[in-house]
Design an enzyme around this catalytic site. Structure first.
Site, PDB file in Angstrom:
ATOM      1  N   ARG A   1      88.058  53.875 127.791  1.00  0.00           N
ATOM      2  CA  ARG A   1      87.885  54.967 126.821  1.00  0.00           C
ATOM      3  C   ARG A   1      87.837  56.310 127.544  1.00  0.00           C
ATOM      4  O   ARG A   1      86.809  56.725 128.065  1.00  0.00           O
ATOM      5  CB  ARG A   1      86.598  54.713 126.032  1.00  0.00           C
ATOM      6  CG  ARG A   1      86.139  55.833 125.156  1.00  0.00           C
ATOM      7  CD  ARG A   1      86.698  55.863 123.765  1.00  0.00           C
ATOM      8  NE  ARG A   1      86.498  54.653 122.992  1.00  0.00           N
ATOM      9  CZ  ARG A   1      87.266  54.321 121.954  1.00  0.00           C
ATOM     10  NH1 ARG A   1      88.262  55.113 121.594  1.00  0.00           N
ATOM     11  NH2 ARG A   1      87.046  53.224 121.283  1.00  0.00           N
TER      12      ARG A   1
ATOM     13  N   ARG B   1      98.137  49.801 127.010  1.00  0.00           N
ATOM     14  CA  ARG B   1      96.862  50.339 127.521  1.00  0.00           C
ATOM     15  C   ARG B   1      95.911  49.269 128.025  1.00  0.00           C
ATOM     16  O   ARG B   1      94.907  49.600 128.657  1.00  0.00           O
ATOM     17  CB  ARG B   1      96.176  51.196 126.462  1.00  0.00           C
ATOM     18  CG  ARG B   1      95.702  50.457 125.213  1.00  0.00           C
ATOM     19  CD  ARG B   1      94.876  51.419 124.371  1.00  0.00           C
ATOM     20  NE  ARG B   1      94.496  50.862 123.083  1.00  0.00           N
ATOM     21  CZ  ARG B   1      93.557  51.388 122.324  1.00  0.00           C
ATOM     22  NH1 ARG B   1      92.905  52.470 122.707  1.00  0.00           N
ATOM     23  NH2 ARG B   1      93.266  50.863 121.147  1.00  0.00           N
TER      24      ARG B   1
ATOM     25  N   HIS C   1      97.667  59.622 125.063  1.00  0.00           N
ATOM     26  CA  HIS C   1      96.368  59.832 124.390  1.00  0.00           C
ATOM     27  C   HIS C   1      95.432  60.522 125.402  1.00  0.00           C
ATOM     28  O   HIS C   1      94.723  59.865 126.162  1.00  0.00           O
ATOM     29  CB  HIS C   1      95.864  58.440 123.989  1.00  0.00           C
ATOM     30  CG  HIS C   1      94.676  58.409 123.105  1.00  0.00           C
ATOM     31  ND1 HIS C   1      93.714  59.374 123.103  1.00  0.00           N
ATOM     32  CD2 HIS C   1      94.290  57.492 122.193  1.00  0.00           C
ATOM     33  CE1 HIS C   1      92.793  59.048 122.225  1.00  0.00           C
ATOM     34  NE2 HIS C   1      93.116  57.907 121.656  1.00  0.00           N
TER      35      HIS C   1
ATOM     36  N   ASP D   1      91.338  64.043 112.852  1.00  0.00           N
ATOM     37  CA  ASP D   1      92.282  63.011 113.304  1.00  0.00           C
ATOM     38  C   ASP D   1      93.628  63.299 112.633  1.00  0.00           C
ATOM     39  O   ASP D   1      93.931  62.790 111.566  1.00  0.00           O
ATOM     40  CB  ASP D   1      91.737  61.621 112.910  1.00  0.00           C
ATOM     41  CG  ASP D   1      92.507  60.500 113.583  1.00  0.00           C
ATOM     42  OD1 ASP D   1      93.527  60.788 114.233  1.00  0.00           O
ATOM     43  OD2 ASP D   1      92.089  59.335 113.442  1.00  0.00           O
TER      44      ASP D   1
ATOM     45  N   GLU E   1      97.273  65.102 122.135  1.00  0.00           N
ATOM     46  CA  GLU E   1      98.154  64.049 122.654  1.00  0.00           C
ATOM     47  C   GLU E   1      99.615  64.339 122.326  1.00  0.00           C
ATOM     48  O   GLU E   1      99.975  64.429 121.157  1.00  0.00           O
ATOM     49  CB  GLU E   1      97.762  62.703 122.012  1.00  0.00           C
ATOM     50  CG  GLU E   1      96.261  62.516 121.877  1.00  0.00           C
ATOM     51  CD  GLU E   1      95.865  61.317 121.002  1.00  0.00           C
ATOM     52  OE1 GLU E   1      96.706  60.435 120.775  1.00  0.00           O
ATOM     53  OE2 GLU E   1      94.717  61.276 120.558  1.00  0.00           O
TER      54      GLU E   1
HETATM   55  C1  BG6 Z   1      93.404  58.518 118.199  1.00  0.00           C
HETATM   56  C2  BG6 Z   1      93.739  58.163 116.783  1.00  0.00           C
HETATM   57  O1  BG6 Z   1      94.572  58.801 118.918  1.00  0.00           O
HETATM   58  O2  BG6 Z   1      92.747  57.428 118.813  1.00  0.00           O
HETATM   59  C3  BG6 Z   1      92.470  57.777 116.041  1.00  0.00           C
HETATM   60  O3  BG6 Z   1      94.363  59.254 116.155  1.00  0.00           O
HETATM   61  C4  BG6 Z   1      91.734  56.669 116.777  1.00  0.00           C
HETATM   62  O4  BG6 Z   1      92.799  57.351 114.737  1.00  0.00           O
HETATM   63  C5  BG6 Z   1      91.517  57.089 118.208  1.00  0.00           C
HETATM   64  O5  BG6 Z   1      90.500  56.432 116.124  1.00  0.00           O
HETATM   65  C6  BG6 Z   1      90.801  56.052 119.062  1.00  0.00           C
HETATM   66  O6  BG6 Z   1      91.422  54.828 118.952  1.00  0.00           O
HETATM   67  P1  BG6 Z   1      90.829  53.550 119.690  1.00  0.00           P
HETATM   68  O7  BG6 Z   1      91.640  52.381 119.221  1.00  0.00           O
HETATM   69  O8  BG6 Z   1      90.968  53.816 121.150  1.00  0.00           O
HETATM   70  O9  BG6 Z   1      89.377  53.461 119.271  1.00  0.00           O
END
Ligand code: BG6
Length: 312
Positions: A66, A88, A166, A211, A270
């Site tokens: 994350r 990922r 991302h 978002d 992103e």
């Molecule tokens: C973002 C999305 O890029 O990633 C969101 O637009 C999403 O909708 C977020 O909640 C995190 O995603 P994840 O799957 O890593 O929890």
């Protein structure tokens, strides 16, 4: 120390995962985990971290890390595959002999990674591909990611994908952050089943969850961190859309790998290709590039047209 190892170091990271560190002469650095092909650190010459990684990030498969720059492929967001696709949370390999890049570069701090179809993945996405990712730290500390995705199917079939870098930027205080370059554009609101809206008014600021997938965005976007008086400049190529995400307090608390207050210090912007998926015939290759740099905020003050300021 050989020239190469001065710029590129292979080592172990958290939980013994393979990691590559890129270094530049002025002291800038970047760290990349082969797990996810993920950039997890980008520091300027003062050793200040510029990317956000959650204080509760889990560096352990199958969970994606994350923070940093997550590669979303072959699907951005929700769909037939798990959210944001599988790239990922796969182990990427070092690509020791990548096909040459058309432009000759003198950069020394770079690494080439590759991801290919595995037997397991063939069951969920039945396509052969070569995904080459070059991550470069420029002499001035700029961070460049170039993806080259090739359809290597031998059954004559095309494939279609969506994509995003991302990117979690570290910001001092989200309520003091402004994004320039997306105002007046159309966007799909992920919080409203991707309904289409048009952004109103001035530069974008943050006071609640966001978002959004901005469509047909300019090739340069500025993210101003007022507290620190610095501006991230995101340049992109081949990626028409731009996702902006901050989960804010309630969602932050609901995510087990995200600290309760982490949302105050991060903003995802992103470079992406979501609205119009990319289709490749066998033998065809797609290229998408994102480049991040940091400049003092006075360089692109809010009084200026960001497009003019950024073209300096
Ligand atoms: C973002 C999305 O890029 O990633 C969101 O637009 C999403 O909708 C977020 O909640 C995190 O995603 P994840 O799957 O890593 O929890």
């Amino acid at each position: 120390m050989s020239e190469d190892s001065k710029y590129v170091e292979h080592c172990k990271g958290i939980n013994g995962l393979d990691k590559v560190i890129l270094r530049e002469v002025r002291g800038c650095s970047a760290e990349i985990y082969l797990y996810g092909g993920q950039v997890t650190s980008w520091k300027n010459e003062h050793r200040e971290e510029l990317l956000f990684v959650s204080s509760k990030a889990i560096f352990k498969p199958p969970k994606a890390i994350r923070g940093g720059i997550t590669i979303c492929f072959p699907q951005f967001g929700s769909g037939a595959l798990d959210r944001h696709g599988f790239a990922r949370n796969r182990f990427w390999s070092i690509d020791n002999d990548p096909p040459p890049f058309p432009t000759n570069t003198t950069n020394k701090a770079f690494i080439d990674l590759i991801l290919k179809q595995s037997e397991e993945d063939a069951k969920i996405w039945p396509h052969r591909y070569e995904f080459r990712l070059r991550i470069t730290l420029g002499p001035g500390g700029d961070l460049m990611l170039t993806s080259r995705i090739r359809n290597t199917n031998t059954d004559g079939k095309s494939f279609t994908f969506t994509f995003a870098y991302h990117t979690h930027l570290y910001v001092t205080d989200i309520s003091e952050v402004r994004v320039e370059g997306l105002e007046t554009l159309d966007y799909l609101d992920n919080l409203k089943d991707r309904e289409r809206f048009t952004e109103q008014g001035d530069a974008i600021t943050f006071e609640s969850e966001v978002d959004k997938i901005y469509l047909s965005t300019p090739t340069k976007i500025a993210i101003l961190d007022h507290e620190r008086k610095r501006t991230f400049v995101l340049r992109k190529d081949g990626l028409p859309d731009a996702v902006v995400w901050n989960p804010w307090d309630k969602k932050a608390k609901a995510m087990p790998d995200f600290g309760d207050d982490d949302y105050m210090h991060m903003l995802c912007v992103e470079a992406a290709c979501v609205e119009k998926p990319i289709t490749l015939k066998p033998g065809e290759e797609w290229k998408g590039r994102q480049e991040l740099s940091v400049v003092p905020s006075s360089y692109c003050s809010g009084q200026l047209d960001p497009r003019r300021a950024l073209s300096v």
